[in-house]
Design an enzyme around this catalytic site. Structure first.
Site, PDB file in Angstrom:
ATOM      1  N   HIS A 158       0.821  -1.221   0.000  1.00 40.49           N
ATOM      2  CA  HIS A 158       0.000   0.000   0.000  1.00 40.49           C
ATOM      3  C   HIS A 158       0.856   1.273   0.000  1.00 40.49           C
ATOM      4  O   HIS A 158       0.305   2.367  -0.088  1.00 40.49           O
ATOM      5  CB  HIS A 158      -0.929   0.025   1.211  1.00 40.49           C
ATOM      6  N   ASP A 193      -3.073 -10.331  -2.665  1.00 43.66           N
ATOM      7  CA  ASP A 193      -3.619  -9.882  -1.392  1.00 43.66           C
ATOM      8  C   ASP A 193      -5.087  -9.495  -1.592  1.00 43.66           C
ATOM      9  O   ASP A 193      -5.490  -9.068  -2.681  1.00 43.66           O
ATOM     10  CB  ASP A 193      -2.813  -8.669  -0.910  1.00 43.66           C
ATOM     11  N   HIS A 195      -6.545  -6.948  -0.631  1.00 34.24           N
ATOM     12  CA  HIS A 195      -6.630  -5.516  -0.914  1.00 34.24           C
ATOM     13  C   HIS A 195      -5.828  -5.174  -2.167  1.00 34.24           C
ATOM     14  O   HIS A 195      -4.779  -5.774  -2.430  1.00 34.24           O
ATOM     15  CB  HIS A 195      -6.070  -4.703   0.257  1.00 34.24           C
ATOM     16  N   ASP A 282      -4.836 -12.723   3.353  1.00 28.90           N
ATOM     17  CA  ASP A 282      -6.039 -12.201   3.985  1.00 28.90           C
ATOM     18  C   ASP A 282      -7.303 -12.409   3.160  1.00 28.90           C
ATOM     19  O   ASP A 282      -8.385 -11.961   3.556  1.00 28.90           O
ATOM     20  CB  ASP A 282      -5.878 -10.722   4.339  1.00 28.90           C
TER      21      ASP A 282
END
Length: 340
Positions: A158, A193, A195, A282
């Protein structure tokens, strides 16, 4: 498969987290690494301390002022009367014209995109440790190993060139990609991931030598919200070299694995010399962040699919939060990847 982990990163154990107006305990805790190390132990994979990442590699990924901020922020913060134990921003630049601030409160708002990655006394050292694991894993592939795994904590995908966010400090996947670029004309990054890998996308968005592909829960109602849509395909020289495959949050194994196969088809067309996988765990159905509904079998299938691409591969750990299922998710993926 060689694995790298900087044990000293455990001194970074952030506390602050703001969720839906509630101040909660941060999920990116040091004990995450213990679940992952347990998985490596179950698979019989040895873990080595990484070689220190050169500053020159970090400067290819991040701006100099960002690196200086991350290195000095905690000490500057502590010099302010009444400051808390962690650097947490409370203001961000929003106007179209912004001036870079000199005061630490302003710099925190400039370089920290949200409140999920507070900077503590040892965060800089931990960030260097995580980046060093990614660097050493990539160097090992350059030296001839077919695949390596970097247990990076804190994660990194990120973080852009100038702004950290989403539990991330330095962008470890980008460090691995830049390291591989020392010998390969083209490198691909596959981010699985839950995200969107918005920081990695931004770093390489205007380049045609690094293809970025992210498979993630739709940002329509999931972090990072503002970016990660299929319409984002690159800019300038990078047009066509960014692929986003957002998925409905109800997606389970079949849809997720189909998206991974689609991403790998684009990567095969790109013909990279090496692959970096941002290995978030995740997406699991029991992960505390509840983004997708992937089972242990789904992770094993994903590992098999990515392993079958038969590229020199650096696996860089991203998300996957506090649950014993994290151990099994890693074991499942690596077993599939290694063909076990």
């Amino acid at each position: 498969m060689k694995c790298f982990y900087a044990a000293g990163t455990e001194v970074h154990d952030p506390v602050f987290r703001l969720t839906l107006g509630n101040v909660l305990r941060n999920l990116e805790r040091a004990e995450r690494a213990h679940f992952l190390l347990d998985g490596l132990k179950q698979l019989g994979l040895p873990v080595s301390e990484p070689e220190a990442v050169p500053r020159a590699i970090l400067e290819k990924v991040h701006t100099d002022r960002f690196l200086r901020f991350l290195e000095t922020a905690w000490e500057e913060w502590q010099a302010v009367p009444g400051a808390g134990k962690e650097v947490v921003p409370n203001v961000h630049p929003l106007n179209s014209v912004s001036a870079y601030p000199e005061y630490i409160v302003g710099k925190a708002g400039w370089h920290m995109g949200d409140t999920s990655a507070p900077i503590g006394e040892h965060s800089w050292d931990a960030a260097l440790g995580a980046a060093s694991a990614a660097y050493s894993a990539a160097k090992t592939v350059l030296d001839g190993d077919r695949s390596t795994y970097a247990l990076c904590r804190p994660p990194g995908h990120h973080t852009s060139a100038d702004v950290l966010a989403g539990h991330c400090l330095l962008n470890n996947a980008a460090v691995a990609a830049e390291t591989l670029r020392e010998r390969h004309n083209r490198v691909a990054v596959l981010d699985i991931d839950v995200h969107h890998g918005n920081g990695t996308q931004e770093i390489f968005y205007e380049r045609d030598d690094v293809l970025t592909c992210s498979i993630h829960a739709t940002p329509e109602n999931y972090y990072p919200f503002f970016v990660g849509y299929a319409t984002e395909t690159g800019r300038g020289a990078g047009e066509g070299f960014n692929l986003n495959l957002p998925l409905a949050r109800s997606t389970s194994d079949d849809g997720w694995c189909a998206a991974i196969e689609q991403g790998l088809e684009r990567i095969a067309d790109f013909t990279p010399g090496a692959l970096v996988v941002s290995l978030g765990l995740d997406a699991h159905e029991n992960d505390p962040l509840q983004g997708l509904k992937i089972t242990f079998d789904g992770f094993k299938r994903a590992g098999e699919i990515i392993g079958a691409a038969n590229l020199p591969t650096v696996l860089v750990q991203e998300g996957g939060y506090l649950s014993p299922d994290l151990t099994t998710s890693l074991c499942s993926f690596l077993a599939g990847f290694k063909g076990q």
